[in-house]
Design a protein around this motif. Structure first.
Motif, short mmCIF file in Angstrom:
data_model
loop_
_atom_site.label_atom_id
_atom_site.label_comp_id
_atom_site.label_asym_id
_atom_site.label_seq_id
_atom_site.Cartn_x
_atom_site.Cartn_y
_atom_site.Cartn_z
N VAL A 232 0.91 -1.05 0.14
CA VAL A 232 -0.15 0.11 0.09
C VAL A 232 1.33 1.44 0.11
CG1 VAL A 232 -1.62 1.09 1.12
CG2 VAL A 232 -1.70 -1.09 1.36
N ASP A 233 0.83 2.35 -1.50
CA ASP A 233 1.15 4.17 -0.82
C ASP A 233 0.01 4.68 -0.06
OD1 ASP A 233 3.73 2.01 -2.44
OD2 ASP A 233 2.35 1.82 -4.28
N ALA A 234 -0.38 4.55 -0.77
CA ALA A 234 -1.31 5.69 -0.14
C ALA A 234 -1.86 5.73 1.59
CB ALA A 234 -2.87 4.93 -0.63
N ASP A 235 -2.47 6.10 2.60
CA ASP A 235 -2.50 6.09 3.83
C ASP A 235 -3.32 5.26 3.54
OD1 ASP A 235 -0.88 9.00 3.65
OD2 ASP A 235 -3.20 10.02 3.45
N GLU A 236 -4.57 4.90 3.46
CA GLU A 236 -5.65 3.98 3.62
C GLU A 236 -5.93 3.53 2.24
OE1 GLU A 236 -9.02 5.71 5.75
OE2 GLU A 236 -7.08 4.85 7.00
N ILE A 237 -6.09 1.92 2.23
CA ILE A 237 -7.30 2.03 1.41
C ILE A 237 -7.79 0.83 1.33
CG2 ILE A 237 -5.54 2.78 -1.36
CD1 ILE A 237 -4.74 -0.18 -1.06
N ASP A 238 -9.59 0.48 0.85
CA ASP A 238 -9.82 -0.37 0.95
C ASP A 238 -10.68 -1.20 -0.27
OD1 ASP A 238 -12.09 1.03 0.19
OD2 ASP A 238 -12.99 1.61 1.60
N GLU A 239 -10.21 -1.21 -0.89
CA GLU A 239 -10.34 -1.53 -1.99
C GLU A 239 -9.49 -1.93 -3.35
OE1 GLU A 239 -14.74 -1.61 -4.41
OE2 GLU A 239 -13.23 -0.67 -5.81
N LEU A 240 -9.29 -3.19 -4.36
CA LEU A 240 -7.95 -3.35 -4.57
C LEU A 240 -8.81 -3.22 -6.19
CD1 LEU A 240 -5.73 -5.60 -2.99
CD2 LEU A 240 -5.55 -2.97 -3.58
N ASP A 241 -8.11 -2.91 -7.15
CA ASP A 241 -9.01 -2.64 -8.47
C ASP A 241 -7.81 -3.74 -9.18
OD1 ASP A 241 -6.75 -0.46 -7.99
OD2 ASP A 241 -6.97 -0.26 -9.96
N LEU A 242 -8.27 -5.08 -10.09
CA LEU A 242 -7.85 -5.91 -10.39
C LEU A 242 -8.23 -6.24 -11.84
CD1 LEU A 242 -7.35 -8.41 -8.30
CD2 LEU A 242 -5.62 -6.75 -8.26
N ALA A 243 -7.41 -6.76 -12.90
CA ALA A 243 -8.27 -6.82 -14.34
C ALA A 243 -7.62 -8.19 -14.85
CB ALA A 243 -8.55 -5.60 -14.79
N LEU A 244 -8.71 -8.35 -15.81
CA LEU A 244 -8.01 -10.01 -16.74
C LEU A 244 -8.38 -9.40 -18.21
CD1 LEU A 244 -6.64 -12.21 -15.88
CD2 LEU A 244 -8.31 -13.63 -16.99
N THR A 245 -7.74 -9.55 -18.89
CA THR A 245 -7.94 -9.56 -20.28
C THR A 245 -8.04 -10.74 -21.23
OG1 THR A 245 -6.61 -6.85 -20.38
CG2 THR A 245 -7.24 -8.33 -22.69
N LEU A 246 -9.15 -11.24 -21.55
CA LEU A 246 -9.16 -12.05 -22.26
C LEU A 246 -9.10 -11.55 -23.97
CD1 LEU A 246 -11.87 -13.76 -20.61
CD2 LEU A 246 -9.20 -14.42 -20.41
N THR A 247 -8.04 -11.61 -24.85
CA THR A 247 -8.16 -10.91 -26.27
C THR A 247 -9.02 -11.53 -27.47
OG1 THR A 247 -5.64 -10.53 -25.64
CG2 THR A 247 -6.55 -10.17 -27.81
N SER A 248 -9.84 -10.85 -27.42
CA SER A 248 -10.50 -11.05 -28.47
C SER A 248 -9.81 -12.33 -29.97
CB SER A 248 -11.29 -10.49 -29.65
OG SER A 248 -11.12 -9.25 -29.88
#
Length: 320
Positions: free
Chosen positions: A162-178
């Motif tokens: 964690v680089d911010a003062d505090e966070i309560d959610e992580l944004d993740l993603a996955l790409t399935l290329t067409s």
């Protein structure tokens, strides 16, 4: 000053002639577009202009795939082994180095100049809005991908810092290329996700036609300096023969194991800091690698740059 990629590319094609950046009258070859993207001012003398152009082009070229990087360093006379006085001599050197014919290298140079112009203009244009502060980064991302299952399955083990003062959610993603322009559009249900530990999935959304965004809520609020471990399992039919990480946040280490099904692929290559579109383009060069006797490859990548692709691409065996 607003510049276009067309203007920058045109000036770069003039710059590559003769001795490239070592030309005696370089100032006359550096037009207004290069002045803008290289940060050249009216007060700069010839030596300063040469240094600024060399530094700027060298930094941008470093972001390109290996074959384009070698071709462009030679084209502009930036490679220490390609300081020849004539452009065609430098093309010949690049052709020998890359084991390609001169015509192919000239095409690579033209392609690279277009990419270089895009990067230069993107870096010169002011952002429309302030970039968000970095809230977290990945210290380790370890993925085991099994392609010998009825449905390809990947286990992902991630440690975030964690680089911010505090966070309560992580944004993740996955790409399935067409698979192509006529392929079936990706649906959220095409990807199955299970959390083994590290939090609860609170959201899924289509971020683009082939990218699914995932929101994960940790068990408790995370504060600056905290390290948090996550384990996920993904199951999905891969729509292209590659697996790459295109990080949204900085990533210190990406460790990738892939177990191939039989028959083994006809070709497997490593992609390191490639453009995302190059992952699906088999004409884009990668570093050849060989699966072991178990049909597995193991590759590591360090200090991943957000927005670039790192991973493995393969060409299925004939009839596979």
């Amino acid at each position: 000053m607003s510049v276009s990629t067309t203007d920058v590319a045109a000036e770069l094609k003039i710059l590559r002639k003769g001795r490239g950046v070592s030309a005696n009258r370089l100032v006359e070859r550096v037009g207004p577009a290069l002045h803008a993207v290289c940060g050249i001012s009216a007060a700069d003398n010839a030596a300063v202009i040469r240094q600024k152009v060399s530094d700027r082009l060298g930094a941008l070229i470093e972001a390109l795939p290996d074959d384009l990087r070698t071709s462009l360093l030679a084209a502009f006379g930036l490679h220490e082994q390609a300081q020849h006085p004539f452009y065609q001599e430098r093309v010949h050197w690049a052709a020998q180095t890359l084991d390609r014919d001169a015509r192919t290298v000239r095409r690579r140079i033209d392609e690279g100049i277009d990419r270089l112009a895009e990067l230069a203009v993107a870096g010169a244009e002011p952002a429309e809005a302030p970039a968000p502060s970095r809230s977290w980064h990945t210290e380790e991302l370890r993925v085991a991908l099994a392609l010998d299952q009825p449905v390809p399955e990947a286990f992902e083990f991630r440690r975030v810092v964690v680089d911010a003062d505090e966070i309560d959610e992580l944004d993740l993603a996955l790409t399935l290329t067409s698979a192509g322009p006529n392929s079936t559009p990706l649906q959220e249900t095409d990807l199955q996700v299970d959390v083994f530990y590290g939090g609860v999935l609170t959201g899924r959304r289509m971020e683009s036609s082939d990218r699914i965004g995932l929101a994960l809520r940790p068990p408790g609020r995370l504060r600056r300096g905290d390290r948090h471990d996550i384990a996920l399992r993904f199951r999905a039919g891969l729509r292209q023969p590659h697996y790459v990480c295109v990080p949204r946040h900085p990533c210190d280490l990406f460790d990738l194991h892939i177990r191939f099904a039989r028959p083994l692929p006809a070709e497997v290559v490593r992609l390191d800091k490639a453009f995302q579109d190059d992952a699906r383009d088999h004409s884009a060069r990668g570093t050849p690698i060989e699966p072991d006797e178990a049909g597995e490859v193991h590759e590591q990548f360090r200090h991943l740059v957000p927005g670039f692709a790192y991973g493995v691409r393969w060409r299925p065996a004939a009839g596979g």
